[in-house]
Design a protein around this motif. Structure first.
Motif, PDB file in Angstrom:
ATOM      1  N   UNK A  42       0.829  -1.198   0.000  1.00 38.49           N
ATOM      2  CA  UNK A  42       0.000   0.000   0.000  1.00 38.49           C
ATOM      3  C   UNK A  42       0.868   1.254   0.000  1.00 38.49           C
ATOM      4  N   UNK A  47       3.774   1.487  -1.241  1.00 41.99           N
ATOM      5  CA  UNK A  47       4.292   1.611  -2.602  1.00 41.99           C
ATOM      6  C   UNK A  47       3.236   2.216  -3.513  1.00 41.99           C
ATOM      7  N   UNK A  48       2.005   1.776  -3.346  1.00 49.69           N
ATOM      8  CA  UNK A  48       0.930   2.285  -4.192  1.00 49.69           C
ATOM      9  C   UNK A  48       0.638   3.740  -3.897  1.00 49.69           C
ATOM     10  N   UNK A  49       0.748   4.083  -2.612  1.00 49.61           N
ATOM     11  CA  UNK A  49       0.426   5.452  -2.202  1.00 49.61           C
ATOM     12  C   UNK A  49       1.373   6.474  -2.804  1.00 49.61           C
ATOM     13  N   UNK A 106       4.210  -2.718  -9.305  1.00 43.10           N
ATOM     14  CA  UNK A 106       3.690  -1.392  -8.950  1.00 43.10           C
ATOM     15  C   UNK A 106       4.579  -0.297  -9.533  1.00 43.10           C
ATOM     16  N   UNK A 133      -8.695  -0.426  -0.165  1.00 40.41           N
ATOM     17  CA  UNK A 133      -8.304  -0.529  -1.576  1.00 40.41           C
ATOM     18  C   UNK A 133      -9.215   0.337  -2.459  1.00 40.41           C
ATOM     19  N   UNK A 155      -7.981   3.798  -2.036  1.00 41.03           N
ATOM     20  CA  UNK A 155      -6.730   3.987  -2.785  1.00 41.03           C
ATOM     21  C   UNK A 155      -7.018   4.136  -4.275  1.00 41.03           C
ATOM     22  N   UNK A 166      -3.385   1.569 -11.908  1.00 42.18           N
ATOM     23  CA  UNK A 166      -3.136   0.718 -10.743  1.00 42.18           C
ATOM     24  C   UNK A 166      -4.424   0.029 -10.303  1.00 42.18           C
ATOM     25  N   UNK A 172      -5.217  -3.851  -9.814  1.00 42.54           N
ATOM     26  CA  UNK A 172      -5.798  -4.455  -8.607  1.00 42.54           C
ATOM     27  C   UNK A 172      -7.024  -5.290  -8.952  1.00 42.54           C
TER      28      UNK A 172
END
Lengths: 383, 293
Positions: free
Chosen positions: A6, A8-10, B109, B200, B203, B211, B215
């Motif tokens: 997360x 990393x995604x953020x 990612x 999620x 996000x 992204x 997911x």
């Protein structure tokens, strides 16, 4: 693990930073010192005059002069010691809800106005004296390139694939001019003898009638890679770097290829043509000097990092800055180093500004640096 | 350039660009195909992880018994290890496959972030990672539009966030251990079951939709794998979505019926790659149960 994923995604995708080249007009220097801001500095003292849009980061005035300096033997002194820019109360104009996001195109100045396009997709005409908006026009995409002026018309391209022509004074659409490319326009258009030359990410170079936007060449020149660079016009040729690793010399009248030169990576640097020699940097870390007539390689110089900023010729020295923060002083005839390379605290992507024997560089971290082309030393002048 | 970039991020970046160019510059399809390929490559690891988790789940009541029974940490540890040995469970089996997959997901990612960048600076960065093949270098810029989305921007329609949230919930629900006897753990599991999908989904609203597409794709593939290869024998969709039973106050492994044990252990056997074999086994299992009744 999930937390790290997360995290990393953020991080998301980095936002636009901007690489607008500094511009000098009268006693003012226009430069983007902060992301999404255009600042006007006094050319002598480097004190801030205004900032657009005004914000909390507006530089504060100081009375001391430039302090941070560097030489081939060492980097600059602490930027915090630098005297800087000053200023300034916000301009006496009402600027609300303006977020430029990033300024990439070199600001254009004429008739007391500053024309600048922003990543927010808006093209602004500002009052040079105070930084107030005189007029503004929305486009349908981010503006990456700068503007070009011909007569009373100002041209600017946008990521909505359109090339816009506005009346320079009022901002109204100019006459019947209309042009839409097949890809985003990231470059600055070039106007020469009634023709607008513009490149596009659709891999094409277009020659358009400056009044109507109608094509002038039988067919646009098409490369194998996107073209984000601004072409250079010299003599009867047009020189353009592309993302197919080539630099092309085109016949200005027909768009036919006169010659081409292949580099080791994309060429995203605006070529500089001086005295029949073309200087261009590549993302392959090399600086090339080519015969502008034939494309024959005169010399090449290997830098330490990719080169996006246009080379500058000052005091008989070719000054080149790379994305790793190294500045080189080269002999324009041989490519030999005139002085050991300088190391800045940040890389340079913006084109430099030549001021007599000095070159002004706007680094990625917002520092404005004055390089003495003869001595091979630099001074941090802002912030 | 660091080894992580050289070994993982750069190859992935180039593969994604090749895929995008091959599929008419459609980066959305490239992400989906890439996700399928990555899930396929890491499938053996995923299987091992699920098997190990299931096996741990089976011996969970006995582990809790040991925790309660032995106050001395040394003795407790010895008994636990003994139990692991008896049951043929390797506790590292849950973690190791996950650790091996971890760098792959992180690199993925990073790759998506890198390739999807829509700012000029991101292109400069990309130029240093692309291989010197004309097919790759000339593919830039890639088309960011996919379905209704701009893959470089967050999706503002909420559709993708809902898809990501819902698919995360389903996957969580399918993988959640069923025989948790500890109330605290059950409560924590229930919280996670809702927290993760919500996180999620949130996000997805804040990061580039590329992204989010990744997911959603990885969740949907995960659900499919879970359903066809790893679900307990005879379990239907309806059973998957039924609320978890309230945790039992007392735990007695010996009280577990033979049938329960058989059902819990069967997923391990049912993870054979041949789907047909798995189905035949399930049919046999159902038949046995009917016969008992």
């Amino acid at each position: 693990m999930l937390g790290l994923l997360l995290l990393s995604a953020c991080r998301g995708i980095a936002g636009p930073q901007g690489w607008a080249a500094p511009v000098a007009v009268d006693t003012t220097i226009l430069v983007s010192l902060q992301h999404g801001k255009l600042t006007a500095l006094d050319q002598q003292t480097y004190q801030g005059r205004w900032q657009f849009p005004p914000g909390s980061g507006t530089p504060t005035p100081t009375s001391t002069g430039p302090a941070a300096t560097g030489s081939p033997t060492g980097p600059a002194a602490s930027p915090t010691a630098a005297a800087t820019a000053a200023s300034t109360a916000a301009p006496a104009c009402d600027v609300k809800n303006v977020d430029l996001k990033g300024v990439y195109g070199t600001p254009l100045t004429a008739n007391g106005l500053v024309y600048v396009g922003a990543f927010d997709g808006t093209f602004y005409a500002l009052d040079l004296a105070g930084g107030c908006i005189v007029w503004q026009r929305e486009t349908g995409g981010a503006i990456i390139g700068g503007a070009a002026l011909a007569g009373s018309t100002v041209y600017v391209g946008s990521s909505d694939k359109k090339l816009y022509a506005f009346d320079a004074a009022s901002g109204n659409p100019s006459g019947s001019f209309s042009f839409t490319a097949q890809g985003d326009i990231w470059s600055t258009p070039v106007v020469d003898q009634g023709t607008v030359y513009v490149t596009s990410m659709d891999k094409r170079v277009y020659a358009l009638d400056a009044a109507t936007g109608q094509p002038k060449w039988p067919a646009p020149f098409k490369a194998d890679g996107a073209i984000p660079t601004t072409p250079a016009v010299s003599g009867d040729k047009l020189y353009v770097g592309t993302l197919d690793n080539h630099l092309y010399a085109l016949d200005k009248a027909t768009g036919e290829v006169a010659w081409s030169f292949k580099a080791g990576n994309w060429i995203w640097c605006d070529p500089l043509v001086v005295n029949g020699v073309l200087y261009v940097g590549g993302l392959d870390h090399n600086v090339y000097a080519l015969d502008a007539a034939t494309g024959t390689l005169s010399w090449s110089f290997a830098a330490k990092a990719p080169i996006r900023a246009q080379p500058a010729l000052a005091a008989g020295v070719l000054v080149v800055a790379d994305n790793g923060g190294h500045v080189y002083g080269l002999d324009p005839a041989t490519g030999q180093e005139r002085w050991p390379s300088l190391t800045l605290t940040s890389g340079v992507l913006a084109n430099p500004l030549v001021m007599e024997n000095e070159v002004l560089l706007s680094a990625r971290n917002g520092n404005l640096l004055r390089v003495d082309a003869q001595a091979g030393s630099f001074t941090q002048v802002a912030p | 350039m660091n080894p992580f970039d050289l070994v993982l991020v750069n190859p992935m970046t180039n593969i994604l660009v090749v895929l995008a160019r091959t599929f008419a510059g459609n980066f959305g399809i490239a992400i989906i195909i890439f996700t399928l390929a990555m899930r396929g490559l890491t499938f053996p690891l995923t299987l091992r992880q699920i098997r190990a988790s299931r096996a741990m789940s089976v011996i969970q009541p006995r582990l809790q018994e040991i925790q309660k029974k032995h106050k001395d940490p040394r003795r407790r540890s010895e008994e636990t290890m003994k139990l692991y040995k008896e049951a043929g469970v390797n506790p590292a089996g849950c973690i190791l496959p996950m650790i091996i997959q971890f760098p792959i997901w992180i690199a993925l990612y990073q790759t998506i972030r890198l390739v999807l960048g829509s700012t000029p600076e991101s292109f400069i960065g990309l130029s240093q990672r692309l291989y010197p093949w004309a097919y790759v270098r000339q593919a830039v810029p890639l088309e960011n539009r996919f379905l209704w989305m701009n893959l470089a921007e967050p999706d503002t329609t909420f559709l993708l966030a809902i898809l990501v949230g819902a698919s995360t919930w389903v996957q969580q629900k399918m993988t959640a251990p069923k025989n948790i006897t500890d109330e605290r753990q059950q409560s924590m599991n229930n919280t996670m079951l809702w927290m993760m999908p919500l996180m999620f989904a949130w996000f997805t609203l804040t990061v580039p939709s590329g992204l989010g597409v990744y997911w959603a794709a990885t969740n949907l593939v995960g659900i499919a794998l879970q359903y066809f290869y790893m679900r307990p024998a005879g379990q239907t969709w309806r059973e998957i979505f039924l609320p978890a039973p309230a945790p039992a106050r007392r735990t007695a492994p010996a009280q577990q019926s033979k049938e329960e044990k058989e059902e819990e252990e069967e997923p391990v056997a049912a993870t054979e790659p041949a789907a047909s074999q798995s189905r035949t086994k399930r049919r046999r299992s159902r038949g046995r149960r009917r016969g008992k009744r």
